[in-house]
Enzyme design. Sequence first.
Site, PDB file in Angstrom:
ATOM      1  N   SER A  27       0.915  -1.125  -0.061  1.00  0.00           N
ATOM      2  CA  SER A  27       0.043  -0.217   0.004  1.00  0.00           C
ATOM      3  C   SER A  27       0.838   1.230   0.116  1.00  0.00           C
ATOM      4  O   SER A  27       2.179   1.201   0.424  1.00  0.00           O
ATOM      5  CB  SER A  27      -0.712   0.117   1.437  1.00  0.00           C
ATOM      6  OG  SER A  27      -1.598   1.252   1.489  1.00  0.00           O
ATOM      7  N   TYR A  40      -1.099   0.135  10.865  1.00  0.00           N
ATOM      8  CA  TYR A  40      -1.326  -0.359   9.077  1.00  0.00           C
ATOM      9  C   TYR A  40      -0.058   0.033   8.376  1.00  0.00           C
ATOM     10  O   TYR A  40       0.540  -0.785   7.564  1.00  0.00           O
ATOM     11  CB  TYR A  40      -2.664   0.067   8.770  1.00  0.00           C
ATOM     12  CG  TYR A  40      -2.800  -0.399   7.413  1.00  0.00           C
ATOM     13  CD1 TYR A  40      -3.328  -1.608   6.794  1.00  0.00           C
ATOM     14  CD2 TYR A  40      -2.494   0.496   6.079  1.00  0.00           C
ATOM     15  CE1 TYR A  40      -3.474  -1.872   5.541  1.00  0.00           C
ATOM     16  CE2 TYR A  40      -2.864   0.309   5.027  1.00  0.00           C
ATOM     17  CZ  TYR A  40      -3.411  -1.056   4.439  1.00  0.00           C
ATOM     18  OH  TYR A  40      -3.511  -1.350   3.243  1.00  0.00           O
TER      19      TYR A  40
END
Length: 91
Positions: A27, A40
């Site tokens: 990501s 995250y």
Amino acid sequence: MSGVRLTRLYLGGMKERGWGRVVFISSESGVQIPEEMVQYGVTKTAQIGLARGIAETTKGVPGVTVNTVLPGRRRRRALRRSSRGWPNKRG
């Protein structure tokens, strides 16, 4: 950890055959950690580092590659809400 386990399982055979692909999906948050999702972002940074480290072990092995794909943002309701003040021009 599944990426680590699967890579350990298959990478040796890829090197023996001289062909194989390992692709991690990470990501953008792994490069620019968002303050509201630090945990995250850290896991995605670790995943990018893992792929780079594994790629180093394949140097000199033609046909075997290790890469990470960082998809961009998707248009979703949360993004539309957060982008309301953005300018409407491209460039």
